[in-house]
Design a protein around this motif. Structure first.
Motif, PDB file in Angstrom:
ATOM      1  N   ASN A   1       0.825  -1.216   0.000  1.00  0.00           N
ATOM      2  CA  ASN A   1       0.000   0.000   0.000  1.00  0.00           C
ATOM      3  C   ASN A   1       0.854   1.258   0.000  1.00  0.00           C
ATOM      4  OD1 ASN A   1       0.949  -0.471   2.553  1.00  0.00           O
ATOM      5  ND2 ASN A   1      -0.916   0.162   3.617  1.00  0.00           N
ATOM      6  N   ALA A   2       1.956   1.261   0.760  1.00  0.00           N
ATOM      7  CA  ALA A   2       2.840   2.424   0.756  1.00  0.00           C
ATOM      8  C   ALA A   2       3.562   2.561  -0.585  1.00  0.00           C
ATOM      9  CB  ALA A   2       3.856   2.319   1.892  1.00  0.00           C
ATOM     10  N   SER A   3       3.944   1.439  -1.185  1.00  0.00           N
ATOM     11  CA  SER A   3       4.603   1.483  -2.490  1.00  0.00           C
ATOM     12  C   SER A   3       3.654   2.006  -3.566  1.00  0.00           C
ATOM     13  CB  SER A   3       5.107   0.083  -2.862  1.00  0.00           C
ATOM     14  OG  SER A   3       6.025  -0.403  -1.911  1.00  0.00           O
ATOM     15  N   LEU A   4       2.397   1.594  -3.505  1.00  0.00           N
ATOM     16  CA  LEU A   4       1.415   2.074  -4.478  1.00  0.00           C
ATOM     17  C   LEU A   4       1.170   3.568  -4.317  1.00  0.00           C
ATOM     18  CD1 LEU A   4      -0.667   1.568  -6.694  1.00  0.00           C
ATOM     19  CD2 LEU A   4      -2.302   0.920  -4.899  1.00  0.00           C
ATOM     20  N   MET A   5       1.021   4.038  -3.080  1.00  0.00           N
ATOM     21  CA  MET A   5       0.822   5.467  -2.846  1.00  0.00           C
ATOM     22  C   MET A   5       2.008   6.271  -3.363  1.00  0.00           C
ATOM     23  SD  MET A   5      -0.855   8.034  -1.704  1.00  0.00           S
ATOM     24  CE  MET A   5      -2.196   7.252  -0.806  1.00  0.00           C
ATOM     25  N   ARG A   6       3.195   5.787  -3.117  1.00  0.00           N
ATOM     26  CA  ARG A   6       4.402   6.478  -3.581  1.00  0.00           C
ATOM     27  C   ARG A   6       4.444   6.550  -5.101  1.00  0.00           C
ATOM     28  NH1 ARG A   6       9.925   5.824  -4.692  1.00  0.00           N
ATOM     29  NH2 ARG A   6      11.261   7.268  -3.509  1.00  0.00           N
ATOM     30  N   ALA A   7       4.120   5.447  -5.771  1.00  0.00           N
ATOM     31  CA  ALA A   7       4.163   5.419  -7.230  1.00  0.00           C
ATOM     32  C   ALA A   7       3.094   6.313  -7.858  1.00  0.00           C
ATOM     33  CB  ALA A   7       4.004   3.976  -7.719  1.00  0.00           C
ATOM     34  N   ILE A   8       1.919   6.348  -7.262  1.00  0.00           N
ATOM     35  CA  ILE A   8       0.835   7.186  -7.805  1.00  0.00           C
ATOM     36  C   ILE A   8       1.209   8.657  -7.737  1.00  0.00           C
ATOM     37  CG2 ILE A   8      -1.514   7.983  -7.350  1.00  0.00           C
ATOM     38  CD1 ILE A   8      -2.259   5.128  -6.650  1.00  0.00           C
ATOM     39  N   VAL A   9       1.692   9.096  -6.568  1.00  0.00           N
ATOM     40  CA  VAL A   9       2.071  10.505  -6.431  1.00  0.00           C
ATOM     41  C   VAL A   9       3.271  10.830  -7.322  1.00  0.00           C
ATOM     42  CG1 VAL A   9       2.836  12.269  -4.791  1.00  0.00           C
ATOM     43  CG2 VAL A   9       1.146  10.568  -4.085  1.00  0.00           C
ATOM     44  N   LEU A  10       4.143   9.867  -7.529  1.00  0.00           N
ATOM     45  CA  LEU A  10       5.335  10.095  -8.345  1.00  0.00           C
ATOM     46  C   LEU A  10       5.003  10.238  -9.822  1.00  0.00           C
ATOM     47  CD1 LEU A  10       8.438  10.152  -8.708  1.00  0.00           C
ATOM     48  CD2 LEU A  10       8.359   7.653  -8.773  1.00  0.00           C
ATOM     49  N   TRP A  11       4.141   9.365 -10.360  1.00  0.00           N
ATOM     50  CA  TRP A  11       3.961   9.300 -11.811  1.00  0.00           C
ATOM     51  C   TRP A  11       2.651   9.883 -12.319  1.00  0.00           C
ATOM     52  CZ3 TRP A  11       8.137   8.624 -14.333  1.00  0.00           C
ATOM     53  CH2 TRP A  11       9.144   7.784 -13.880  1.00  0.00           C
ATOM     54  N   LEU A  12       1.573   9.765 -11.567  1.00  0.00           N
ATOM     55  CA  LEU A  12       0.250  10.110 -12.127  1.00  0.00           C
ATOM     56  C   LEU A  12       0.149  11.553 -12.592  1.00  0.00           C
ATOM     57  CD1 LEU A  12      -2.350   8.620 -12.729  1.00  0.00           C
ATOM     58  CD2 LEU A  12      -3.255   9.404 -10.543  1.00  0.00           C
ATOM     59  N   PRO A  13       0.516  12.562 -11.791  1.00  0.00           N
ATOM     60  CA  PRO A  13       0.404  13.944 -12.306  1.00  0.00           C
ATOM     61  C   PRO A  13       1.262  14.186 -13.540  1.00  0.00           C
ATOM     62  CG  PRO A  13       0.660  13.939  -9.917  1.00  0.00           C
ATOM     63  CD  PRO A  13       0.940  12.548 -10.375  1.00  0.00           C
ATOM     64  N   ALA A  14       2.446  13.579 -13.594  1.00  0.00           N
ATOM     65  CA  ALA A  14       3.324  13.786 -14.751  1.00  0.00           C
ATOM     66  C   ALA A  14       2.746  13.165 -16.006  1.00  0.00           C
ATOM     67  CB  ALA A  14       4.701  13.202 -14.459  1.00  0.00           C
TER      68      ALA A  14
ATOM     69  N   GLN B   1      12.999  14.357   1.270  1.00  0.00           N
ATOM     70  CA  GLN B   1      11.767  13.717   0.818  1.00  0.00           C
ATOM     71  C   GLN B   1      11.075  14.560  -0.238  1.00  0.00           C
ATOM     72  OE1 GLN B   1      10.045  13.346   4.855  1.00  0.00           O
ATOM     73  NE2 GLN B   1       9.715  11.190   4.344  1.00  0.00           N
ATOM     74  N   GLY B   2      10.715  13.916  -1.360  1.00  0.00           N
ATOM     75  CA  GLY B   2       9.805  14.539  -2.300  1.00  0.00           C
ATOM     76  C   GLY B   2       8.374  14.341  -1.827  1.00  0.00           C
ATOM     77  N   LEU B   3       7.419  14.868  -2.597  1.00  0.00           N
ATOM     78  CA  LEU B   3       6.020  14.702  -2.207  1.00  0.00           C
ATOM     79  C   LEU B   3       5.628  13.231  -2.179  1.00  0.00           C
ATOM     80  CD1 LEU B   3       4.265  17.628  -4.129  1.00  0.00           C
ATOM     81  CD2 LEU B   3       4.724  17.448  -1.682  1.00  0.00           C
ATOM     82  N   HIS B   4       6.192  12.418  -3.088  1.00  0.00           N
ATOM     83  CA  HIS B   4       5.869  10.996  -3.101  1.00  0.00           C
ATOM     84  C   HIS B   4       6.418  10.305  -1.855  1.00  0.00           C
ATOM     85  CE1 HIS B   4       9.745  11.713  -4.881  1.00  0.00           C
ATOM     86  NE2 HIS B   4      10.060  10.435  -4.940  1.00  0.00           N
ATOM     87  N   ASP B   5       7.586  10.739  -1.363  1.00  0.00           N
ATOM     88  CA  ASP B   5       8.123  10.176  -0.124  1.00  0.00           C
ATOM     89  C   ASP B   5       7.291  10.590   1.083  1.00  0.00           C
ATOM     90  OD1 ASP B   5      10.442   8.751  -1.077  1.00  0.00           O
ATOM     91  OD2 ASP B   5      11.346  10.685  -1.503  1.00  0.00           O
ATOM     92  N   LYS B   6       6.880  11.834   1.118  1.00  0.00           N
ATOM     93  CA  LYS B   6       6.071  12.299   2.245  1.00  0.00           C
ATOM     94  C   LYS B   6       4.720  11.600   2.273  1.00  0.00           C
ATOM     95  CE  LYS B   6       8.243  16.866   2.617  1.00  0.00           C
ATOM     96  NZ  LYS B   6       8.853  16.582   3.944  1.00  0.00           N
ATOM     97  N   ALA B   7       4.125  11.369   1.086  1.00  0.00           N
ATOM     98  CA  ALA B   7       2.824  10.699   1.043  1.00  0.00           C
ATOM     99  C   ALA B   7       2.916   9.267   1.545  1.00  0.00           C
ATOM    100  CB  ALA B   7       2.280  10.721  -0.382  1.00  0.00           C
TER     101      ALA B   7
END
Length: 257
Positions: free
Chosen positions: A204-217, A241-247
């Motif tokens: 779940n944490a890996s999925l949240m990180r990937a979504i914030v990392l790639w989806l907006p781009a 930490q980037g936003l994906h790390d903080k999320a």
């Protein structure tokens, strides 16, 4: 009350109930043989009841002994100031550092290189998939940029965009949850770790990180979003930490291999 005077040459007995003048000095400390004056000399002779069994300890009196000094809690070194913990964190307000015992944080330059490697790993297969879908042909044949956007948003263009989102998010999620490392991170000798205990991020944490990392781009901000993440990694203190790390509550740390 008796009016007898003491014999000549003998000092009068001290009245234990006589009120002595108050001074700012602290009250006498209690030692193992009774109370002692902090500023006065040590009592002469052995303490009441005889010397302690076994004689004095070798090497002089132990720390805290009334005859050796050095046992006051005020003589101990002061605690380290706030912010002197590794990575400049200190946990905040005297709390423990979450990264205590973990490897050092990964270098920001290596993180950029690792991201480029991961991007190429996903983009090359996607480029091959886009050929039969005529994604590039419709874009180059259109004279108007608005028409190209409209065409890419319908039919096979929309399908290709969904495939792209799934490919990037799935790649980052699965690789991070498996061992904390994508191919790029493994080449650069780093991994993703949970901030609280350094463990590999769960799914779940890996999925949240990937979504914030790639989806907006991939949807709207192809250039702006990666730049924003990079700036936050460079300026964030103390954990980079980037936003994906903080999320996802993660950090990227170095690994020996």
């Amino acid at each position: 009350m008796s009016n007898d005077q003491p014999p000549p040459g003998q000092p009068p007995d001290e009245d234990p109930f006589l009120k002595k003048p108050q001074d700012p000095t602290p009250p006498p400390a209690e030692g193992p043989y009774g109370s002692e004056s902090p500023g006065g000399p040590p009592p002469e002779g052995p303490p009441p009841g005889g010397p302690p069994p076994g004689g004095p300890p070798p090497g002089g009196p132990p720390p805290g002994s009334p005859y050796g000094g050095g046992g006051s809690p005020y003589d101990s070194p002061p605690p380290p100031p706030y912010g002197s913990q590794p990575y400049g964190g200190g946990g905040g307000y005297g709390g423990p550092d979450p990264l205590a015992g973990m490897p050092p944080l990964a270098d920001s330059g290596k993180r950029i290189l690792a991201r480029i490697v991961d991007w190429l790993i996903v983009v090359v297969p996607l480029a091959l998939i886009g050929i039969p879908l005529n994604v590039y042909e419709r874009t180059t044949d259109s004279d108007d940029f608005g028409d190209a956007i409209t065409q890419s948003s319908t039919g096979s263009g929309l399908a290709f965009q969904l495939i792209t989102i799934v490919a990037f998010v799935a790649y980052d999620t699965v690789m991070t949850a498996r061992g904390g490392q994508t191919v790029g991170k493994k080449l650069m000798k780093m991994r993703v770790a949970m901030l609280n205990d350094g463990s590999t991020p769960p799914m779940n944490a890996s999925l949240m990180r990937a979504i914030v990392l790639w989806l907006p781009a991939l949807i709207c901000c192809a250039c702006l979003w990666p730049l924003l993440l990079l700036i936050l990694i460079l300026v964030d203190k103390p954990y980079k930490q980037g936003l994906h790390d903080k999320a996802a509550k993660t950090v990227v740390v170095s690994t020996p291999q």
